[in-house]
Design an enzyme around this catalytic site. Structure first.
Site, PDB file in Angstrom:
ATOM      1  N   HIS A 277      -9.659   3.938   2.736  1.00 10.46           N
ATOM      2  CA  HIS A 277      -8.163   3.499   3.377  1.00 10.46           C
ATOM      3  C   HIS A 277      -7.320   4.823   3.484  1.00 10.46           C
ATOM      4  CE1 HIS A 277      -5.335   1.118   4.871  1.00 10.46           C
ATOM      5  NE2 HIS A 277      -5.348   0.057   4.011  1.00 10.46           N
TER       6      HIS A 277
ATOM      7  N   ASP B  13      -7.270   3.087   8.743  1.00  8.51           N
ATOM      8  CA  ASP B  13      -6.456   1.986   8.450  1.00  8.51           C
ATOM      9  C   ASP B  13      -7.104   0.770   8.927  1.00  8.51           C
ATOM     10  OD1 ASP B  13      -4.346   3.565   7.379  1.00  8.51           O
ATOM     11  OD2 ASP B  13      -3.185   3.689   9.213  1.00  8.51           O
TER      12      ASP B  13
END
Length: 420
Positions: free
Chosen positions: A393, A397
């Site tokens: 992450h 995204d």
């Protein structure tokens, strides 16, 4: 002047090495470039070569022992040179086999970076396997021992054609397989005499443990799963195979090609986490997870975005073969920008894979299954496959990962799009 024999870093991620076998005895003449020993790294079995001329005056570690990078393991010097200051008086580690027997296997070098010598001709009257009355351990190369274990061949019944009767690869290849009803001998590491047995970690297993610990803890990971219709891929494979075996490709080959194209279109996923920056790559180097007896290794198909399915298939098969034989060079298992792990052939429907740092993601591929799918008028049988993308992450995204999977799904459901 004496030359120190050090435990060298034979792979980019190697921190220590296990000395598998000395190929030179104390007192043997040595030239720079001669192979001194076989060393197990975190990825493969490599050759440790001499860095000077002279005589091997001391072997300071035993076969099977592990040494850190930079540790002194031997000394090369002139026959009359005083080396006591280096060795502390030691001259040789205890050999695992008869020290008078010739060592080495010129026909089958273990190192993946040293070209194999031309095979010696077989003696016409030497049978491949004969009953043996030899006592003590059978002299054999590491490759021969692994092949014998996989084939279920009793090494003591094989006539060795290598130096000093050493059993080598061609002897195992020529040996008949045991009858189908004969029990296959378990590897020594799996034979338990008491209540339990502690088996030391191999260098590969140590690296796997360390690397996975680096990933699953510090890397903030999220997962995206998509089910893909593979019916058109199955039909395309059948059509290709109808034109000859040279056009045979696996589902995994096609997935790798589709992943490479999708990464070109979504370069945000073709990246490395560098700590204080994100490194994006122009070329796509796809790592493919390969299971070996020692653990998992990820050889890399470089520049996959510009290669056709046939070339990807041939490279994938060759890399997988070399990985299982532990013959990969460091260049063949490093530098990946994204990885694919496929457990579909084991009947696994869906799973999550652990990211190989510093890569941004990995795709876990499940098996293909025929399912009834509603086409608007009736249920029809379709080939379906689930994939799960593990995403770092810090780099990817949710929407970015979803768009990558969307493109991958389009490519696999309409595989002719991969031609454009």
């Amino acid at each position: 002047m004496a030359t120190k024999v050090m435990m060298e870093a034979l792979s980019p991620t190697m921190e220590e090495g296990r000395l598998v076998k000395w190929l030179k005895n104390v007192g043997d003449a040595v030239k720079s470039g001669d192979t001194l020993a076989e060393v197990e790294t975190d990825k493969a079995i490599m050759e440790l070569v001499a860095r000077g001329d002279g005589v091997l005056r001391a072997r300071l570690v035993e076969e099977g022992s592990t040494s850190a990078i930079g540790a002194l393991i031997g000394v090369i010097a002139a026959p009359d040179e005083d080396i006591a200051a280096l060795t502390g008086g030691a001259t040789a580690a205890a050999p695992a086999e008869d020290p008078a027997a010739p060592a080495g296997d010129a026909a089958v070098p273990v190192s993946p970076v040293t070209p194999a010598a031309a095979p010696r001709p077989e003696a016409p009257d030497a049978p491949a396997a004969i009953p043996s009355e030899r006592s003590g351990p059978v002299r054999s190369s590491p490759l021969a021992r692994r092949m014998a274990a996989e084939k279920g061949v009793d090494l003591s019944a094989v006539h060795g054609s290598g130096p000093g009767g050493r059993v080598i690869r061609r002897d195992i290849e020529a040996a008949p397989a045991p009858p189908a009803t004969a029990p296959i001998a378990l590897p020594a590491a799996m034979q338990i005499d008491g209540e339990h047995k502690d088996v030391p970690l191999t260098q590969m297993r140590k690296t796997i443990a360390r690397r996975l610990g680096e990933s699953i803890g510090p890397v903030p990971t999220f997962y995206l799963t998509s089910e893909i219709d593979m019916t058109n891929v199955a039909q395309m494979r059948e059509g290709m195979l109808a034109n000859g075996d040279q056009f045979k490709v696996s589902v995994n080959d096609i997935v790798i090609k589709a992943v490479a194209i999708a990464l070109v279109r979504h370069p945000e996923c073709n990246a490395h986490w560098m700590g204080d920056s994100i490194r994006y790559f122009r070329a796509v180097h796809v790592g493919m997870a390969v299971a070996t007896d020692e653990g998992l290794i990820v050889p890399v198909i470089r520049d996959a975005q510009g290669k056709g399915l046939g070339l990807i298939g041939r490279e994938a098969r060759e890399l997988a073969k070399r990985a299982r034989e532990r013959k990969l060079t460091p260049a063949e298992y490093s530098g990946g920008t994204f990885s694919v792990s496929n457990l579909g052939m084991f009947g696994i429907d869906q799973f999550t894979a652990i990211i190989n740092p510093p890569e941004a993601g990995i795709l876990a591929v499940g098996g293909t299954e025929t399912k009834p799918v509603w086409d608007g008028t009736a249920f029809v049988p379709r080939q379906r496959m689930r994939v799960t993308m593990s995403c770092d992450h810090r780099i990817i995204d949710g929407a970015v990962g979803a768009k990558f999977l969307q493109t991958l799904k389009q490519l696999l459901e309409s595989p002719m799009m991969m031609l454009f």
